[in-house]
Design a protein around this motif. Structure first.
Motif, PDB file in Angstrom:
ATOM      1  N   GLU A   5       0.813  -1.218   0.000  1.00  0.00           N
ATOM      2  CA  GLU A   5       0.000   0.000   0.000  1.00  0.00           C
ATOM      3  C   GLU A   5       0.843   1.263   0.000  1.00  0.00           C
ATOM      4  OE1 GLU A   5      -3.898   1.962   2.143  1.00  0.00           O
ATOM      5  OE2 GLU A   5      -3.453  -0.171   2.333  1.00  0.00           O
ATOM      6  N   ASP A   6       1.975   1.261   0.679  1.00  0.00           N
ATOM      7  CA  ASP A   6       2.823   2.458   0.686  1.00  0.00           C
ATOM      8  C   ASP A   6       3.268   2.811  -0.728  1.00  0.00           C
ATOM      9  OD1 ASP A   6       2.571   2.663   3.391  1.00  0.00           O
ATOM     10  OD2 ASP A   6       4.590   1.932   3.873  1.00  0.00           O
ATOM     11  N   ALA A   7       3.634   1.784  -1.501  1.00  0.00           N
ATOM     12  CA  ALA A   7       4.061   2.016  -2.882  1.00  0.00           C
ATOM     13  C   ALA A   7       2.889   2.474  -3.735  1.00  0.00           C
ATOM     14  CB  ALA A   7       4.679   0.748  -3.460  1.00  0.00           C
ATOM     15  N   ALA A   8       1.727   1.881  -3.515  1.00  0.00           N
ATOM     16  CA  ALA A   8       0.535   2.282  -4.260  1.00  0.00           C
ATOM     17  C   ALA A   8       0.191   3.736  -3.980  1.00  0.00           C
ATOM     18  CB  ALA A   8      -0.640   1.379  -3.893  1.00  0.00           C
ATOM     19  N   THR A   9       0.251   4.125  -2.715  1.00  0.00           N
ATOM     20  CA  THR A   9      -0.041   5.509  -2.350  1.00  0.00           C
ATOM     21  C   THR A   9       0.970   6.450  -2.972  1.00  0.00           C
ATOM     22  OG1 THR A   9      -1.036   4.797  -0.267  1.00  0.00           O
ATOM     23  CG2 THR A   9      -0.333   7.096  -0.411  1.00  0.00           C
ATOM     24  N   ALA A  10       2.241   6.050  -3.008  1.00  0.00           N
ATOM     25  CA  ALA A  10       3.274   6.887  -3.628  1.00  0.00           C
ATOM     26  C   ALA A  10       2.985   7.089  -5.109  1.00  0.00           C
ATOM     27  CB  ALA A  10       4.645   6.244  -3.432  1.00  0.00           C
ATOM     28  N   CYS A  11       2.464   6.055  -5.776  1.00  0.00           N
ATOM     29  CA  CYS A  11       2.132   6.186  -7.204  1.00  0.00           C
ATOM     30  C   CYS A  11       0.958   7.142  -7.399  1.00  0.00           C
ATOM     31  CB  CYS A  11       1.811   4.822  -7.796  1.00  0.00           C
ATOM     32  SG  CYS A  11       3.238   3.728  -7.975  1.00  0.00           S
ATOM     33  N   VAL A  12      -0.037   7.080  -6.531  1.00  0.00           N
ATOM     34  CA  VAL A  12      -1.168   8.009  -6.614  1.00  0.00           C
ATOM     35  C   VAL A  12      -0.692   9.435  -6.377  1.00  0.00           C
ATOM     36  CG1 VAL A  12      -3.341   8.705  -5.533  1.00  0.00           C
ATOM     37  CG2 VAL A  12      -2.894   6.295  -5.991  1.00  0.00           C
ATOM     38  N   ARG A  13       0.200   9.621  -5.403  1.00  0.00           N
ATOM     39  CA  ARG A  13       0.734  10.959  -5.153  1.00  0.00           C
ATOM     40  C   ARG A  13       1.486  11.466  -6.377  1.00  0.00           C
ATOM     41  NH1 ARG A  13      -2.568  12.566  -1.950  1.00  0.00           N
ATOM     42  NH2 ARG A  13      -1.361  14.495  -2.061  1.00  0.00           N
ATOM     43  N   ALA A  14       2.252  10.576  -7.016  1.00  0.00           N
ATOM     44  CA  ALA A  14       2.986  10.965  -8.220  1.00  0.00           C
ATOM     45  C   ALA A  14       2.017  11.368  -9.326  1.00  0.00           C
ATOM     46  CB  ALA A  14       3.880   9.815  -8.688  1.00  0.00           C
ATOM     47  N   ALA A  15       0.920  10.617  -9.456  1.00  0.00           N
ATOM     48  CA  ALA A  15      -0.079  10.951 -10.469  1.00  0.00           C
ATOM     49  C   ALA A  15      -0.645  12.348 -10.223  1.00  0.00           C
ATOM     50  CB  ALA A  15      -1.200   9.917 -10.465  1.00  0.00           C
TER      51      ALA A  15
ATOM     52  N   VAL B 138     -10.361   8.973 -28.633  1.00  0.00           N
ATOM     53  CA  VAL B 138      -9.810   8.591 -27.328  1.00  0.00           C
ATOM     54  C   VAL B 138      -9.812   9.811 -26.415  1.00  0.00           C
ATOM     55  CG1 VAL B 138      -7.741   7.829 -26.095  1.00  0.00           C
ATOM     56  CG2 VAL B 138      -8.411   6.698 -28.224  1.00  0.00           C
ATOM     57  N   SER B 139     -10.526   9.693 -25.317  1.00  0.00           N
ATOM     58  CA  SER B 139     -10.577  10.781 -24.343  1.00  0.00           C
ATOM     59  C   SER B 139      -9.441  10.694 -23.340  1.00  0.00           C
ATOM     60  CB  SER B 139     -11.919  10.764 -23.594  1.00  0.00           C
ATOM     61  OG  SER B 139     -12.999  10.968 -24.472  1.00  0.00           O
ATOM     62  N   SER B 140      -9.051   9.468 -22.990  1.00  0.00           N
ATOM     63  CA  SER B 140      -7.993   9.299 -21.997  1.00  0.00           C
ATOM     64  C   SER B 140      -7.367   7.926 -22.156  1.00  0.00           C
ATOM     65  CB  SER B 140      -8.563   9.458 -20.584  1.00  0.00           C
ATOM     66  OG  SER B 140      -7.545   9.458 -19.606  1.00  0.00           O
ATOM     67  N   ALA B 141      -6.087   7.830 -21.824  1.00  0.00           N
ATOM     68  CA  ALA B 141      -5.362   6.565 -21.821  1.00  0.00           C
ATOM     69  C   ALA B 141      -5.010   6.227 -20.385  1.00  0.00           C
ATOM     70  CB  ALA B 141      -4.095   6.665 -22.670  1.00  0.00           C
ATOM     71  N   ILE B 142      -5.395   5.019 -19.960  1.00  0.00           N
ATOM     72  CA  ILE B 142      -5.145   4.596 -18.584  1.00  0.00           C
ATOM     73  C   ILE B 142      -3.739   4.001 -18.465  1.00  0.00           C
ATOM     74  CG2 ILE B 142      -5.865   3.062 -16.718  1.00  0.00           C
ATOM     75  CD1 ILE B 142      -8.665   3.034 -17.978  1.00  0.00           C
ATOM     76  N   VAL B 143      -2.992   4.484 -17.490  1.00  0.00           N
ATOM     77  CA  VAL B 143      -1.695   3.896 -17.179  1.00  0.00           C
ATOM     78  C   VAL B 143      -1.717   3.397 -15.741  1.00  0.00           C
ATOM     79  CG1 VAL B 143      -0.506   5.407 -18.799  1.00  0.00           C
ATOM     80  CG2 VAL B 143      -0.631   6.060 -16.383  1.00  0.00           C
ATOM     81  N   GLY B 144      -0.986   2.340 -15.494  1.00  0.00           N
ATOM     82  CA  GLY B 144      -0.799   1.840 -14.146  1.00  0.00           C
ATOM     83  C   GLY B 144       0.670   1.933 -13.802  1.00  0.00           C
ATOM     84  N   ALA B 145       1.002   1.693 -12.554  1.00  0.00           N
ATOM     85  CA  ALA B 145       2.402   1.786 -12.153  1.00  0.00           C
ATOM     86  C   ALA B 145       2.618   1.045 -10.853  1.00  0.00           C
ATOM     87  CB  ALA B 145       2.817   3.247 -11.989  1.00  0.00           C
ATOM     88  N   SER B 146       3.819   0.532 -10.692  1.00  0.00           N
ATOM     89  CA  SER B 146       4.231  -0.040  -9.415  1.00  0.00           C
ATOM     90  C   SER B 146       5.291   0.828  -8.747  1.00  0.00           C
ATOM     91  CB  SER B 146       4.772  -1.467  -9.623  1.00  0.00           C
ATOM     92  OG  SER B 146       5.832  -1.472 -10.566  1.00  0.00           O
ATOM     93  N   ARG B 147       5.780   1.837  -9.506  1.00  0.00           N
ATOM     94  CA  ARG B 147       6.770   2.765  -8.964  1.00  0.00           C
ATOM     95  C   ARG B 147       6.435   4.177  -9.434  1.00  0.00           C
ATOM     96  NH1 ARG B 147       9.608  -0.816 -11.785  1.00  0.00           N
ATOM     97  NH2 ARG B 147      10.458   0.825 -13.131  1.00  0.00           N
ATOM     98  N   PRO B 148       6.632   5.191  -8.592  1.00  0.00           N
ATOM     99  CA  PRO B 148       6.307   6.574  -8.967  1.00  0.00           C
ATOM    100  C   PRO B 148       7.026   7.042 -10.226  1.00  0.00           C
ATOM    101  CG  PRO B 148       6.670   6.421  -6.604  1.00  0.00           C
ATOM    102  CD  PRO B 148       7.046   5.088  -7.169  1.00  0.00           C
ATOM    103  N   GLU B 149       8.259   6.582 -10.437  1.00  0.00           N
ATOM    104  CA  GLU B 149       8.997   7.045 -11.613  1.00  0.00           C
ATOM    105  C   GLU B 149       8.338   6.618 -12.911  1.00  0.00           C
ATOM    106  OE1 GLU B 149      11.589   3.728  -9.671  1.00  0.00           O
ATOM    107  OE2 GLU B 149      10.289   5.392  -9.034  1.00  0.00           O
TER     108      GLU B 149
END
Length: 332
Positions: free
Chosen positions: A30-40, A278-289
């Motif tokens: 969860e800490d990594a997931a939260t960091a990715c949301v913060r990066a977004a 295309v209105s938006s492209a969804i990206v996922g991440a496991s790291r903020p970078e």
């Protein structure tokens, strides 16, 4: 960040949205997931996509906690309903019972009073479409969702749903399909129908499960820790792209990315954003970078010669069959 209207609606969404399909509550802590949301959020992403089924409902919980404290009016939060979320016979599909129970569960987990977009995660052949759309209408009219969308519906299904949505006075504004340089099954039928009816595409897997990043090499095993080696991370989805022919041609895209001054993931994301539907492209991440890298595709314009060069390389391996857009034949 650039923003686009979601179909013909007045809702603006970030060109790149953040999705947590196989990461939050499953692949990363969860800490990594939260960091990715913060990066977004830091990069200007305001649109967040999830679903009740992701990580067995845990993904919604993680996203809700990660967004807590943000100004709700400044976000667009999307979720979905269809796939099983419990052991009961009615814990799935698009029946009125499941939709009504699912929206309440999603709002509770996301810690919000409403979602901006509530999506049918697949078409339910076991429930009358009228029942499904009437339930969605009640969700909208009760203020629990502002807009309605679908995911992986065929052109005919979209047309039928749109007709009922108009009769019920609810805004059906989007479709969420898989779309990438390698997977173009929506182009022949879904996109023209959506353009006619005013729906926009919110596309998932623009990097083809990571294959278009170029990290998978022909004749070599997948990198340790990659999606292709982790059953929880969608290994079954990526398998169809892991042939030597596909991987060889993907490697040939690298000089084109360099020519455009883009990383391979940026080129892939920018490519789907060239489609005006295309209105938006969804990206996922496991790291903020990864978020910081992907978001640089926003606002990129690829010239006609580059697009032709891309097509010349990938054309023999592109999947275009509209029949590949399909939902389970009966309730899962």
């Amino acid at each position: 960040m650039e923003f686009r209207h979601l179909g013909h609606s007045g809702l603006l969404v970030s060109e790149i949205s953040y999705g947590n399909w196989i990461t939050h509550g499953s692949q990363v802590e969860e800490d990594a997931a939260t960091a990715c949301v913060r990066a977004a959020l830091e990069t200007g992403i305001t649109t967040f996509d999830t679903a009740d089924v992701y990580a067995g409902t845990k993904a919604e919980e993680v996203l809700g906690r990660a967004l807590k404290g943000e100004r709700r009016e400044g976000l667009e939060i999307f979720t979905k309903v269809f796939w099983p979320t419990g052991p009961g016979r009615n814990d799935r599909g698009l029946s009125r019972k499941h939709i009504m129970e699912s929206i309440n569960g999603s709002l509770r987990r996301l810690q919000t009073d409403y979602v901006d977009l509530y999506q049918a995660h697949r078409y339910d052949h076991s429930t009358p479409l009228e029942e499904t759309m009437e339930a969605f209408a009640d969700v909208v009219h009760s203020g629990k969702a502002h807009y309605i969308g679908v995911s992986e519906w065929t052109a005919d299904e979209i047309r039928a749903g749109h007709r009922l949505a108009r009769e019920l006075r609810i805004p059906l504004v989007s479709n969420q399909p898989q779309y990438s340089m390698l997977w173009r099954v929506i182009e022949a039928e879904v996109v023209p129908t959506s353009e006619e009816l005013g729906l926009g595409q919110i596309v998932w897997s623009p990097i083809a499960q990571g294959v278009l990043s170029g990290k998978y090499l022909p004749g070599q095993p997948p990198p340790a820790g990659s999606r292709a080696t982790d059953e929880k991370s969608g290994a079954n989805f990526i398998a169809r792209f892991l042939t030597d022919e596909v991987l060889t041609r993907v490697q040939e895209l690298k000089p084109l990315a360099e020519q455009a001054g883009l990383s391979m993931p940026q080129l892939a994301i920018a490519w789907v954003l060239q489609n005006p539907n295309v209105s938006s492209a969804i990206v996922g991440a496991s790291r903020p970078e990864q978020v910081h890298d992907n978001v640089k595709a926003a606002g990129v314009k690829l010239d006609a010669d580059l697009l032709k060069a891309i097509d010349a390389i990938v054309d023999p391996i592109v999947e275009r069959d509209p029949g590949k857009t399909q939902s389970p034949a009966q309730r899962p």
